[in-house]
Scaffold this active site. Sequence first.
Site, short mmCIF file in Angstrom:
data_model
loop_
_atom_site.label_atom_id
_atom_site.label_comp_id
_atom_site.label_asym_id
_atom_site.label_seq_id
_atom_site.Cartn_x
_atom_site.Cartn_y
_atom_site.Cartn_z
N ASP A 1 0.85 -1.29 -0.07
CA ASP A 1 0.12 -0.08 0.04
C ASP A 1 0.78 1.38 0.12
O ASP A 1 0.40 2.23 -0.11
CB ASP A 1 -0.86 0.06 1.08
CG ASP A 1 -2.02 0.98 1.11
OD1 ASP A 1 -2.67 1.22 0.21
OD2 ASP A 1 -2.04 1.85 2.37
N MET B 1 -8.12 5.63 2.89
CA MET B 1 -8.21 6.88 2.10
C MET B 1 -6.98 6.88 1.32
O MET B 1 -6.81 8.21 0.44
CB MET B 1 -8.43 8.08 2.87
CG MET B 1 -9.80 7.94 3.75
SD MET B 1 -11.18 7.97 2.53
CE MET B 1 -11.05 9.55 1.69
N ARG B 2 -5.84 6.30 1.51
CA ARG B 2 -4.59 6.49 0.62
C ARG B 2 -4.86 6.47 -0.80
O ARG B 2 -4.26 7.13 -1.56
CB ARG B 2 -3.48 5.42 1.23
CG ARG B 2 -2.03 5.76 0.42
CD ARG B 2 -1.13 5.25 0.95
NE ARG B 2 -0.52 5.49 2.44
CZ ARG B 2 -0.79 4.86 3.36
NH1 ARG B 2 -1.31 3.63 3.48
NH2 ARG B 2 -0.46 5.52 4.78
N ALA B 3 -5.71 5.36 -1.31
CA ALA B 3 -5.90 5.34 -2.73
C ALA B 3 -6.58 6.56 -3.32
O ALA B 3 -6.23 7.16 -4.53
CB ALA B 3 -6.73 4.30 -2.85
#
Length: 685
Positions: free
Chosen positions: A193, A274-276
């Site tokens: 990720d 929420m990183r995406a």
Amino acid sequence: MSTPFPFTAVVGMDDLRLALLLNAVSPAVGGVLVRGEKGTAKSTAVRALSALMPEVDVVAGCRFSCDPASPDPRCPDGPHESGPGTPRPARMVELPVGASEDRLVGALDIERALSEGVKAFEPGLLADAHRGVLYVDEVNLLHDHLVDLLLDAAAMGASYVEREGVSVRHAARFLLVGTMNPEEGELRPQLLDRFGLTVEVAASREPESRVEVVRRRLAYDDDPAGFAARWAGEETALRERIVTARALLPEVRLGDAALLQIAATCAAFEVDGMRADIVMARTATALAAWAGRTDVLAEDVRQAALLALPHRRRRNPFDAPGLDEDKLDDTLEEFKGEDDDPEPDGPGDGGGPGDGGGGPAPDSGSDAPEDSGSGEGDAPGESPRPGTGGPGGGEQAAVQAGEPYRTKTLSVPGLGEGAAGRRSRARTEHGRTTGSRRPRGALTKLHLAATVQAAAPHQRARGRSGTGLVIRKDDLRQATREGREGNLVLFVVDASGSMAAKRRMSAVKGAVLSLLLDAYQRRDKVGLVTFRGKDAEVALPPTSSVDAAAARLESLPTGGRTPLAAGLLKAHDVLRVERLRDPARRPLLVVVTDGRATGGADPVALAARAARLHASEGTASVVVDCESGIVRLGLAGTLAGDLEGTCITLDELRADSIAGLVRDVQGAQGAHGTQGVQGNRRRAA
């Protein structure tokens, strides 16, 4: 320093080049993970990027590359005053897979500490990579302790070193680029990720393209400097375009419509966290700047999704990476906003390799798990045909595995010295310090306190003067540390007619799949031996690729007699070879069977002798009892006794089973026969 292969001379691989260039334009995108088979020039393309990175201004003499416009107030070489700096090329620092923790984060300068009595910090690779690129080749083979350190630094933008009396913090913001071959195993989800983008690369199947690759490579090998000179014009133009895009980046507007499309796409593909969303927003903005536009369009969002989401939508290690492009297009169309201008408002919209305008990346996978080629055959297989459970039984088509679940922890007894992992106790180079000893061979991990303690009583006799200690070779002490190791988990799966009932085989495959998932998480090597009919076969030689084992398991057919002895002997041959190849990696034998043995003159006695052969060599063993029904013969328990291992049922294998036991193989050492095994079942670890 050797001349790198020119970036613009790389043939094809448009997605890879585009992903690297977007990170050069906007380092905030968060790096690139390059997945592909061996020999596809992954490393060549990544190393070529270093020549295109714009120069950075650094504080003169600072070992930590502080920005003179905003120096780090906590820099170990500081404090620095703001002012003009010294320009230098951006660094590409390579992290070897076998690097030590000291080399990565830095450590106390032992030589100065012992000779001068001062605490001096020697920076590591994280300090060298600050404001540059940190490149890890074969990143999936990186040791867990190094992965943890990388995760911490990537999350906080700083490296903290608290060890051997040294307390140092320095900035460590870098572009993380990794390459990997999926056949050699997958990445931990936490590190996966951390890569902003991912691309899949494969060698072209077009003869003309392959000819051009060979022609350019041979020309480069014959005269690297001359070859680079022929591409100097293209390299300069591309470098100037990167600088122009960087200057335009702050002016790019990410409208509400584009943001809504980004959020809707991430929600539609059920990515975690929420990183995406953030990575997609930064990537779409960089794509617009690369194309010379100041507005983010739907095409930018689409391309950003294809680069940022495939590795994030994987729900478990056995899912193939990739996106369903039809679903992506439907989502973008559904949430298309009014301010999405289809007409470009700047130059750079034309096609071309890696320029952002050449269309979407090729599909790198499907949204559903790949068909393993098993042929399914579920419709006619509700129950075994007459005779499949005994001699001469027919073959059944493969059935799908049941849903995987979290299993109990199975470990090898004793203290090993194998590869770093997360299964069994081991003496390792990394872990908690448990004591000290005199070094055997080269000193690798100094136990500072023990060394000082050994040298202290002799200082007067050695004529010590000044602040430094007088240290001799006999005073040096090696730190002994205990951590966890990865093991070789060899599965021996009964695929005979007695296991052929569809429901039972589905449960058995689900159990093995669950154990494979556990092996993936614990960084084990795995192998698969199956037996049925007249013989046994190695369905998968020991490998780090758990995906490959899962695929072989899915296509496993059943039927015929139960040559249990052949399966155990085949497993013995596999382990014998692996002990020669990798003697430090301890094996764990997992036999999945109902314990029946048929075929031959005396199959039961043959199986018992084969089992005792494993026991005589100290192989840790677990028998997963697949017997079902009201009347049970307990043959799996007898087998476990011969193996001097432990026996658990399919139900007991679940970590959340009613028994609630965390089982260790050590509990079965010395247990013989069914009675001893049943006693092990009742004993809590």
